[in-house]
Motif scaffolding. Structure first.
Motif, PDB file in Angstrom:
ATOM      1  N   ILE A  48      -4.017  45.837  88.974  1.00 44.80           N
ATOM      2  CA  ILE A  48      -5.536  45.957  88.529  1.00 44.80           C
ATOM      3  C   ILE A  48      -6.131  47.312  89.528  1.00 44.80           C
ATOM      4  CG2 ILE A  48      -8.040  45.598  88.976  1.00 44.80           C
ATOM      5  CD1 ILE A  48      -7.800  42.362  89.442  1.00 44.80           C
ATOM      6  N   LEU A  49      -5.844  48.249  88.199  1.00 39.52           N
ATOM      7  CA  LEU A  49      -5.876  49.526  88.616  1.00 39.52           C
ATOM      8  C   LEU A  49      -7.662  49.805  89.357  1.00 39.52           C
ATOM      9  CD1 LEU A  49      -5.427  51.304  85.071  1.00 39.52           C
ATOM     10  CD2 LEU A  49      -3.566  50.549  87.295  1.00 39.52           C
ATOM     11  N   PRO A  50      -7.369  50.526  90.602  1.00 41.00           N
ATOM     12  CA  PRO A  50      -8.638  51.150  91.391  1.00 41.00           C
ATOM     13  C   PRO A  50      -8.702  52.622  90.253  1.00 41.00           C
ATOM     14  CG  PRO A  50      -6.364  52.085  92.224  1.00 41.00           C
ATOM     15  CD  PRO A  50      -5.632  51.011  91.195  1.00 41.00           C
TER      16      PRO A  50
ATOM     17  N   ILE B 260       3.811  47.354  93.760  1.00 44.48           N
ATOM     18  CA  ILE B 260       2.556  48.163  92.426  1.00 44.48           C
ATOM     19  C   ILE B 260       1.047  48.821  92.369  1.00 44.48           C
ATOM     20  CG2 ILE B 260       1.851  48.063  89.759  1.00 44.48           C
ATOM     21  CD1 ILE B 260       4.468  45.534  89.384  1.00 44.48           C
ATOM     22  N   GLU B 261       0.657  48.208  93.369  1.00 43.40           N
ATOM     23  CA  GLU B 261      -0.972  47.941  93.544  1.00 43.40           C
ATOM     24  C   GLU B 261      -0.365  49.693  94.585  1.00 43.40           C
ATOM     25  OE1 GLU B 261      -3.424  44.996  95.260  1.00 43.40           O
ATOM     26  OE2 GLU B 261      -2.588  45.532  97.063  1.00 43.40           O
TER      27      GLU B 261
ATOM     28  N   ASN C 233       1.371  52.458  82.505  1.00 48.27           N
ATOM     29  CA  ASN C 233       2.138  51.212  81.630  1.00 48.27           C
ATOM     30  C   ASN C 233       2.142  49.430  83.078  1.00 48.27           C
ATOM     31  OD1 ASN C 233       4.231  52.908  80.886  1.00 48.27           O
ATOM     32  ND2 ASN C 233       4.433  54.151  81.978  1.00 48.27           N
ATOM     33  N   LEU C 234       1.627  50.144  84.495  1.00 46.75           N
ATOM     34  CA  LEU C 234       1.262  48.613  84.446  1.00 46.75           C
ATOM     35  C   LEU C 234       0.525  48.444  85.232  1.00 46.75           C
ATOM     36  CD1 LEU C 234       4.235  49.896  87.054  1.00 46.75           C
ATOM     37  CD2 LEU C 234       4.790  48.008  85.009  1.00 46.75           C
TER      38      LEU C 234
ATOM     39  N   ILE D  13       0.024  44.566  80.038  1.00 43.46           N
ATOM     40  CA  ILE D  13       1.450  44.072  80.370  1.00 43.46           C
ATOM     41  C   ILE D  13       0.795  42.817  79.185  1.00 43.46           C
ATOM     42  CG2 ILE D  13       1.815  42.225  81.347  1.00 43.46           C
ATOM     43  CD1 ILE D  13       2.368  44.629  83.388  1.00 43.46           C
ATOM     44  N   GLY D  14      -0.275  42.050  80.011  1.00 42.39           N
ATOM     45  CA  GLY D  14      -1.043  41.229  78.196  1.00 42.39           C
ATOM     46  C   GLY D  14      -1.153  41.614  77.264  1.00 42.39           C
TER      47      GLY D  14
END
Length: 390
Positions: free
Chosen positions: A208-210, A309-310, A370-371, A376-377
């Motif tokens: 989940i992008l901050p 990744i986070e 990209n992530l 991704i969904g």
């Protein structure tokens, strides 16, 4: 297209790596397809689930998830069940799936969200197109148990026997699926070795992008995870016993451990004023903003770690074991070693500001592009829409 989504957990909002992947991929499929869920009753769904996913029918397994119980060496050696797999009842799960199929009629896809659920496919007679999401590959994980155990020790041979048995059992499960999903290329190659004829699709883990987060230049050391999970507990235990003592001699760093923890971990850190156990927290932003370095001392081989990744998304440099950095070996802001002295050395190097902040920003942008779970969904939705099924 109609999908039955089979998962051991549906924690909403998700609070750990496995449930995060399960829920986020479900959300992506929910936007595109008619999708129902079956999960455990002893993992209660809150009202938010029914509010957000009004189109979905939720069903429950008749059996319960059983936490693994301690087993003696001898019983483990002669047991007919394999470590990790015994917490589920695949025959009962298969009967529950058949009950739903009989009630609702036709589904186009059976989507098994974990391999532990995938065991049930061995007991299903249905020919419905089936997908298995391999968050972990157990044959690679069991092999890592032998590392660091001398071959003349009894447990070395126990782990060796279990690795052979798990490989055979896993191969038997995987060959029953039309598509296998893996989180990284390394796992893709491992699955190809097990089942050369299988169709394999890489669906990465994401984050989940901050929002509005500054690149971290904090003064604390951070690890985020569920420390009740054995892989995380054993990893932080290794760090506390082998790395932390030398770090404490050279620095007054604070170590923050964010996430659920057991009494076993509490006992390990009880007299250390430089370690803080936070338990579960509603938001991670402040912890990442105040962190100068994230650690991932993990030795259980699995998929790409969501916490890696986070941390990249928050722009934090990382010190990790090689297993913890799986799938991201070439990233220059992730320092990789299984050696305690080097692990300590890399942490000190980071806090001495010997890091490339331009690289942190570049890697942060890479994750954003990209992530994200949205990206991704989208890939998973596209892949399913183009399957050769009715």
């Amino acid at each position: 297209m109609k999908i039955l989504y089979i998962t051991p957990f549906f924690n909403y909002p998700p609070m750990d790596g496995a449930s995060l992947r399960t829920v986020k991929l479900f959300e992506a499929l929910y936007d595109e397809f008619d999708i129902d869920v079956i999960t455990y009753k002893n993992n209660p769904l809150n009202n938010e689930v029914f509010h957000y996913f009004k189109k979905t029918n939720f069903y429950f397994f008749s059996s319960k998830f059983e936490s693994p119980k301690p087993v003696s060496f001898l019983n483990r050696l002669i047991s007919s069940t394999l470590p990790g797999f015994s917490s589920h009842n695949p025959k009962s799960i298969a009967n529950d799936i058949n009950r739903i199929l009989d009630k609702n009629g036709h589904y186009n896809i059976l989507y098994f969200a974990t391999q532990l659920m995938g065991q049930a496919k061995l007991h299903l007679s249905s020919e419905i197109y089936s997908i298995l999401d391999l968050y972990d590959i157990y044959s690679t994980y069991t092999k890592t148990k032998m590392k660091g155990v001398h071959y003349f020790r009894p447990y070395y041979w126990l782990f060796a026997i279990e690795a052979i048995r798990v490989r055979r059992f896993e191969k038997n499960i995987l060959k029953n699926f039309n598509i296998l999903l893996t989180t990284c290329n390394e796992n893709k190659y491992a699955v190809k070795d097990l089942c050369p004829e299988s169709r394999i699709l890489k669906i990465s883990n994401g984050t989940i992008l901050p929002k509005n987060i500054k690149i971290g230049k904090g003064n604390s050391l951070l690890m985020v995870g569920n420390f009740e999970y054995s892989g995380n507990f054993e990893g932080i235990k290794w760090f506390l016993e082998n790395v932390w003592p030398s770090l404490k001699e050279k620095t007054d760093l604070m170590l923050l451990l964010v996430g659920k923890y057991s009494n076993s971990l509490k006992k390990l850190v009880v007299n250390d004023s430089q370690i803080q156990l936070t338990g579960m927290v509603p938001k991670l932003d402040s912890y990442y903003e105040n962190a100068g370095c994230v650690i991932l001392p993990l030795f259980n081989d699995g998929g790409t770690k969501t916490k890696l990744i986070e941390a990249m998304a928050y722009g934090i440099p990382i010190v990790s074991t090689h297993v913890g950095a799986k799938g991201f070996e070439s990233i220059d802001t992730i320092y990789k070693t299984d050696n305690p002295r080097k692990f300590s050395k890399y942490i000190l190097k980071i806090f001495a500001n010997d890091i490339k902040y331009d690289s942190l920003i570049t890697n942060q942008k890479f994750v954003a592009k990209n992530l994200s779970w949205k990206k991704i969904g989208r890939k998973l939705k596209y892949s399913l829409k183009n399957l050769p099924i009715n």
